[in-house]
Motif scaffolding. Structure first.
Motif, PDB file in Angstrom:
ATOM      1  N   THR A  15       1.626 -12.213  -8.597  1.00  0.00           N
ATOM      2  CA  THR A  15       1.292 -10.823  -8.355  1.00  0.00           C
ATOM      3  C   THR A  15       2.190 -10.308  -7.241  1.00  0.00           C
ATOM      4  OG1 THR A  15      -0.986 -11.241  -8.978  1.00  0.00           O
ATOM      5  CG2 THR A  15      -0.571  -9.254  -7.693  1.00  0.00           C
ATOM      6  N   ILE A  17       2.952  -7.005  -4.673  1.00  0.00           N
ATOM      7  CA  ILE A  17       2.671  -5.694  -4.099  1.00  0.00           C
ATOM      8  C   ILE A  17       4.000  -5.265  -3.503  1.00  0.00           C
ATOM      9  CG2 ILE A  17       1.363  -4.407  -2.377  1.00  0.00           C
ATOM     10  CD1 ILE A  17      -0.896  -6.456  -2.799  1.00  0.00           C
ATOM     11  N   THR A  21       4.505   0.329  -1.571  1.00  0.00           N
ATOM     12  CA  THR A  21       3.152   0.367  -2.124  1.00  0.00           C
ATOM     13  C   THR A  21       2.141   0.116  -1.015  1.00  0.00           C
ATOM     14  OG1 THR A  21       3.943  -0.503  -4.226  1.00  0.00           O
ATOM     15  CG2 THR A  21       1.584  -0.705  -3.793  1.00  0.00           C
ATOM     16  N   HIS A  22       1.065   0.903  -1.004  1.00  0.00           N
ATOM     17  CA  HIS A  22      -0.036   0.727  -0.067  1.00  0.00           C
ATOM     18  C   HIS A  22      -1.275   0.429  -0.900  1.00  0.00           C
ATOM     19  CE1 HIS A  22       2.274   2.476   3.280  1.00  0.00           C
ATOM     20  NE2 HIS A  22       2.789   3.262   2.339  1.00  0.00           N
ATOM     21  N   ALA A  23      -1.870  -0.741  -0.689  1.00  0.00           N
ATOM     22  CA  ALA A  23      -3.052  -1.128  -1.462  1.00  0.00           C
ATOM     23  C   ALA A  23      -4.171  -1.524  -0.511  1.00  0.00           C
ATOM     24  CB  ALA A  23      -2.711  -2.281  -2.392  1.00  0.00           C
ATOM     25  N   GLU A  24      -5.414  -1.355  -0.991  1.00  0.00           N
ATOM     26  CA  GLU A  24      -6.573  -1.637  -0.159  1.00  0.00           C
ATOM     27  C   GLU A  24      -7.683  -2.188  -1.040  1.00  0.00           C
ATOM     28  OE1 GLU A  24      -9.505   0.975   2.670  1.00  0.00           O
ATOM     29  OE2 GLU A  24      -7.395   1.557   2.543  1.00  0.00           O
ATOM     30  N   LEU A  27      -8.886  -8.752  -2.814  1.00  0.00           N
ATOM     31  CA  LEU A  27      -8.007  -9.286  -3.845  1.00  0.00           C
ATOM     32  C   LEU A  27      -8.336 -10.755  -4.074  1.00  0.00           C
ATOM     33  CD1 LEU A  27      -5.562  -8.741  -5.664  1.00  0.00           C
ATOM     34  CD2 LEU A  27      -4.106  -9.324  -3.739  1.00  0.00           C
ATOM     35  N   ILE A  35       3.576 -10.120  -1.017  1.00  0.00           N
ATOM     36  CA  ILE A  35       3.358  -8.787  -0.465  1.00  0.00           C
ATOM     37  C   ILE A  35       4.646  -8.326   0.208  1.00  0.00           C
ATOM     38  CG2 ILE A  35       2.035  -7.394   1.181  1.00  0.00           C
ATOM     39  CD1 ILE A  35      -0.257  -9.431   0.827  1.00  0.00           C
ATOM     40  N   TYR A  39      -0.830  -4.072   2.607  1.00  0.00           N
ATOM     41  CA  TYR A  39      -2.120  -4.393   2.005  1.00  0.00           C
ATOM     42  C   TYR A  39      -3.181  -4.481   3.096  1.00  0.00           C
ATOM     43  CZ  TYR A  39      -5.802  -6.379  -0.754  1.00  0.00           C
ATOM     44  OH  TYR A  39      -6.991  -6.565  -1.375  1.00  0.00           O
ATOM     45  N   SER A  59      -5.347  -8.389   6.847  1.00  0.00           N
ATOM     46  CA  SER A  59      -6.198  -9.136   5.923  1.00  0.00           C
ATOM     47  C   SER A  59      -6.658 -10.453   6.501  1.00  0.00           C
ATOM     48  CB  SER A  59      -5.422  -9.461   4.646  1.00  0.00           C
ATOM     49  OG  SER A  59      -4.804  -8.346   4.098  1.00  0.00           O
TER      50      SER A  59
END
Length: 149
Positions: A15, A17, A21-24, A27, A35, A39, A59
Motif C-alpha cells: 500500500t 500513501i 496525499t493527506h490521509a487520516e 489503517l 508512506i 498520515y 501515528s
C-alpha cells in the motif's frame, strides 16, 4: 468448471500513501505499507512499514519491521527491526527487538528492547566447554608459532 476460481488466499499487495496525499484514520494492512505523503492515525501492519524521506506520520505504529527516513510522531511496536536512516526523525516511545540508528538519524523518547523467543547463542555449558577447548588449541598453536620464529 467455472472460469473464475474462488481464491480464498490473500495476495500481499503493498500500500502506498503517495507524496501530496493527506490521509487520516485507522489503517490495518496485511502486506507492506509505504508512506511518502502525510498520515494521521493508528497503523497496524502485519508486514513492513516504510516512511519515506518526504513522509510524515503522526501515528502509533505496530509492524513487523519499520524503516523511518522521514518524520514520525508516535509510539512504535515492532516484532523485528526498527531502522532510522540518516534523514529519519522519531519522536515517541519504541518497543522493538532490534534498533538501528544511522549517523544523522534522530530519536527522542524512550526505548524498550526485548529478545526474540529463540536464543541467538548456544547455551552457556556448550559455550564454556567449546571456549576452553579452543583456548587450549590456540595456546598450543601460539607455542608452535613462537618456536617457528
Amino acid at each position: 468448471m467455472s472460469i473464475f476460481k474462488e481464491n480464498k488466499r490473500i495476495s500481499p499487495t503493498d500500500t502506498l500513501i503517495g507524496q501530496g496525499t493527506h490521509a487520516e484514520g485507522k489503517l490495518i494492512c496485511e502486506a507492506g505499507l509505504r508512506i511518502e505523503g502525510e498520515y494521521r492515525g493508528d497503523i497496524e501492519c502485519v508486514g513492513d512499514v516504510i516512511i519515506g524521506e518526504s513522509g510524515v506520520a503522526r501515528s502509533n505504529i505496530t509492524a513487523k519491521d519499520l524503516t523511518v527516513a522521514g518524520k514520525l510522531f508516535g509510539d512504535i511496536t515492532t516484532k523485528g527491526r526498527l531502522t532510522i536512516t540518516a534523514t529519519g526523525q522519531i519522536t515517541g516511545n519504541i518497543n522493538a527487538h532490534s534498533l538501528i540508528i544511522q549517523d544523522g538519524g534522530s530519536f527522542n523518547g524512550s526505548c524498550h528492547m526485548e529478545r526474540g523467543q529463540a536464543p541467538l547463542t548456544r547455551p552457556l555449558s556448550e559455550t564454556d566447554s567449546a571456549g576452553k577447548d579452543n583456548a587450549a588449541k590456540d595456546g598450543s598453536n601460539r607455542d608452535k608459532a613462537r618456536q617457528a620464529v
